[in-house]
Design a protein around this motif. Structure first.
Motif, PDB file in Angstrom:
ATOM      1  N   ALA A 199       0.813  -1.224   0.000  1.00 13.40           N
ATOM      2  CA  ALA A 199       0.000   0.000   0.000  1.00 13.40           C
ATOM      3  C   ALA A 199       0.843   1.268   0.000  1.00 13.40           C
ATOM      4  CB  ALA A 199      -0.918  -0.003   1.222  1.00 13.40           C
ATOM      5  N   VAL A 200       2.096   1.171  -0.475  1.00 11.23           N
ATOM      6  CA  VAL A 200       2.950   2.357  -0.501  1.00 11.23           C
ATOM      7  C   VAL A 200       2.873   3.006  -1.886  1.00 11.23           C
ATOM      8  CG1 VAL A 200       5.226   3.288   0.063  1.00 11.23           C
ATOM      9  CG2 VAL A 200       4.432   1.213   1.168  1.00 11.23           C
ATOM     10  N   HIS A 201       1.676   3.357  -2.295  1.00 10.22           N
ATOM     11  CA  HIS A 201       1.447   4.102  -3.524  1.00 10.22           C
ATOM     12  C   HIS A 201       0.021   4.649  -3.470  1.00 10.22           C
ATOM     13  CE1 HIS A 201      -0.192   0.085  -4.363  1.00 10.22           C
ATOM     14  NE2 HIS A 201      -0.960   0.649  -5.288  1.00 10.22           N
ATOM     15  N   GLY A 202      -0.265   5.557  -4.374  1.00  6.51           N
ATOM     16  CA  GLY A 202      -1.596   6.161  -4.381  1.00  6.51           C
ATOM     17  C   GLY A 202      -1.785   7.092  -3.188  1.00  6.51           C
ATOM     18  N   ASN A 203      -3.028   7.515  -2.998  1.00  2.00           N
ATOM     19  CA  ASN A 203      -3.350   8.443  -1.910  1.00  2.00           C
ATOM     20  C   ASN A 203      -3.883   7.693  -0.700  1.00  2.00           C
ATOM     21  OD1 ASN A 203      -2.594  10.655  -3.408  1.00  2.00           O
ATOM     22  ND2 ASN A 203      -4.673  11.142  -4.101  1.00  2.00           N
ATOM     23  N   SER A 205       1.534   7.853  13.772  1.00  2.00           N
ATOM     24  CA  SER A 205       2.691   8.303  13.008  1.00  2.00           C
ATOM     25  C   SER A 205       2.941   7.376  11.827  1.00  2.00           C
ATOM     26  CB  SER A 205       3.932   8.362  13.904  1.00  2.00           C
ATOM     27  OG  SER A 205       4.250   7.075  14.408  1.00  2.00           O
ATOM     28  N   LEU A 206       3.572   7.914  10.803  1.00  2.00           N
ATOM     29  CA  LEU A 206       4.036   7.139   9.653  1.00  2.00           C
ATOM     30  C   LEU A 206       5.517   7.438   9.485  1.00  2.00           C
ATOM     31  CD1 LEU A 206       0.886   7.915   8.934  1.00  2.00           C
ATOM     32  CD2 LEU A 206       1.492   6.961   6.714  1.00  2.00           C
ATOM     33  N   GLU A 207       6.328   6.380   9.412  1.00  2.00           N
ATOM     34  CA  GLU A 207       7.769   6.574   9.344  1.00  2.00           C
ATOM     35  C   GLU A 207       8.429   5.366   8.708  1.00  2.00           C
ATOM     36  OE1 GLU A 207      11.303   8.221  12.342  1.00  2.00           O
ATOM     37  OE2 GLU A 207       9.359   7.592  13.140  1.00  2.00           O
ATOM     38  N   LYS A 208       9.522   5.623   8.007  1.00  2.00           N
ATOM     39  CA  LYS A 208      10.298   4.537   7.425  1.00  2.00           C
ATOM     40  C   LYS A 208      11.084   3.822   8.531  1.00  2.00           C
ATOM     41  CE  LYS A 208       9.736   4.462   2.873  1.00  2.00           C
ATOM     42  NZ  LYS A 208      10.755   5.104   2.010  1.00  2.00           N
ATOM     43  N   VAL A 209      10.923   2.507   8.620  1.00  2.00           N
ATOM     44  CA  VAL A 209      11.640   1.693   9.593  1.00  2.00           C
ATOM     45  C   VAL A 209      12.245   0.501   8.849  1.00  2.00           C
ATOM     46  CG1 VAL A 209      11.493   0.301  11.689  1.00  2.00           C
ATOM     47  CG2 VAL A 209      10.071   2.357  11.455  1.00  2.00           C
ATOM     48  N   LYS A 210      13.567   0.474   8.763  1.00  2.00           N
ATOM     49  CA  LYS A 210      14.276  -0.604   8.056  1.00  2.00           C
ATOM     50  C   LYS A 210      13.727  -0.810   6.653  1.00  2.00           C
ATOM     51  CE  LYS A 210      15.526  -3.062  12.308  1.00  2.00           C
ATOM     52  NZ  LYS A 210      15.436  -4.337  13.072  1.00  2.00           N
ATOM     53  N   GLY A 211      13.497   0.288   5.971  1.00  2.00           N
ATOM     54  CA  GLY A 211      13.053   0.224   4.589  1.00  2.00           C
ATOM     55  C   GLY A 211      11.559   0.039   4.388  1.00  2.00           C
ATOM     56  N   GLU A 212      10.794  -0.090   5.469  1.00  2.00           N
ATOM     57  CA  GLU A 212       9.348  -0.250   5.360  1.00  2.00           C
ATOM     58  C   GLU A 212       8.638   0.981   5.895  1.00  2.00           C
ATOM     59  OE1 GLU A 212       7.820  -3.815   7.072  1.00  2.00           O
ATOM     60  OE2 GLU A 212       9.327  -5.104   6.143  1.00  2.00           O
ATOM     61  N   LEU A 213       7.504   1.327   5.280  1.00  2.00           N
ATOM     62  CA  LEU A 213       6.679   2.424   5.764  1.00  2.00           C
ATOM     63  C   LEU A 213       5.732   1.863   6.816  1.00  2.00           C
ATOM     64  CD1 LEU A 213       6.043   5.413   5.509  1.00  2.00           C
ATOM     65  CD2 LEU A 213       4.321   4.830   3.791  1.00  2.00           C
ATOM     66  N   VAL A 214       5.945   2.279   8.060  1.00  2.00           N
ATOM     67  CA  VAL A 214       5.229   1.706   9.197  1.00  2.00           C
ATOM     68  C   VAL A 214       4.271   2.729   9.788  1.00  2.00           C
ATOM     69  CG1 VAL A 214       5.486   0.762  11.531  1.00  2.00           C
ATOM     70  CG2 VAL A 214       7.093   0.091   9.721  1.00  2.00           C
TER      71      VAL A 214
END
Length: 249
Positions: free
Chosen positions: A44-48, A206-215
């Motif tokens: 789900a790391v694309h679109g709005n 929160s949304l943040e990159k963690v070890k290459g994943e958007l968490v």
């Protein structure tokens, strides 16, 4: 008239059309025991990404009569329309919850998207976060933020928060719900059910990159101040001033 904090920065925004994918009818609730979910793992790391705030009053606070309950069952959208409530020290008031988002981009740019100051953001240009508008006293749809995850590589972290005004006993009197609708996979729900009669703001998710994943991480941290206190709590480092918004008559 109420007051809260506003960010003294750039305020430009241009109108955009928003679309987000149809999320699954299933829902995942983030809790203290299970506070995170990876958007990367569910593709789900694309679109709005759509982030919606809705709320309703605690029925126990104003009688919760069977007649009122029956009307709510016949008109389910009224569940998320704020009711008139008694303030602690004044007359009848409306609950006014606002949705906002602190952002930090990978180039170091930091700021806020919120109704106050008309800092509504932009979906196609930095910060890639856009607020649909200020739902002053509630509606069936509540308030909505959109995050353009096609630019996820340019976003370092986001903090979605909810704030109220000092004259409204909102967190003590409401059930608020923040729901994320990714482009794929189930919707993600974070409930704000704790009674916090003195709190004026809440860091929700929160949304943040963690070890290459958007968490996505559940925060649900209530504070007694406004946006500047959330800023200090999470180390954003913005300059804040006092802002005002006149309520409807």
């Amino acid at each position: 008239m109420g007051f809260t904090d506003f960010f003294d920065g750039l305020r430009g925004a241009r109108a955009s059309q928003f679309q987000s994918g149809s999320a699954s009818s299933n829902a995942i609730e983030l809790t203290k025991r299970h506070p995170t979910i990876s958007l990367t793992k569910q593709g789900a790391v694309h679109g709005n990404l759509r982030v919606n705030l809705s709320w309703r009053m605690r029925t126990s606070d104003f009688g919760g009569s069977s007649g009122a309950g029956g009307q709510r069952l016949r008109h389910p959208f009224k569940l998320f329309k704020p009711d008139m409530v008694q303030a602690h020290t004044q007359g009848v008031v409306n609950v006014d919850l606002d949705l906002g988002c602190l952002y930090e981009l990978t180039d170091g740019t930091r700021g806020v998207v919120q109704p106050l100051g008309k800092l509504l953001g932009d979906i196609n240009d930095p910060p890639y976060v856009k607020l649909s508008g200020d739902d002053r006293f509630g509606s069936a749809s509540g308030e909505t933020l959109y995050v353009n995850l096609d630019h996820a590589d340019e976003i370092k972290r986001l903090l979605v928060f909810v704030y109220i005004y000092d004259q409204t006993p909102a967190f003590d009197r409401t059930h608020a719900l923040v729901t994320l609708y990714p482009i794929a996979g189930p919707r993600i729900e974070i409930s704000l059910d704790e009674r916090q009669p003195q709190a004026r703001s809440c860091a929700v998710v929160s949304l943040e990159k963690v070890k290459g994943e958007l968490v996505v991480r559940r925060e649900v941290k209530f504070v007694y101040g406004f946006q500047a206190e959330l800023d200090r709590l999470y180390g954003w480092g913005l300059q804040w001033g006092r802002g005002y918004k006149t309520t409807k008559a």
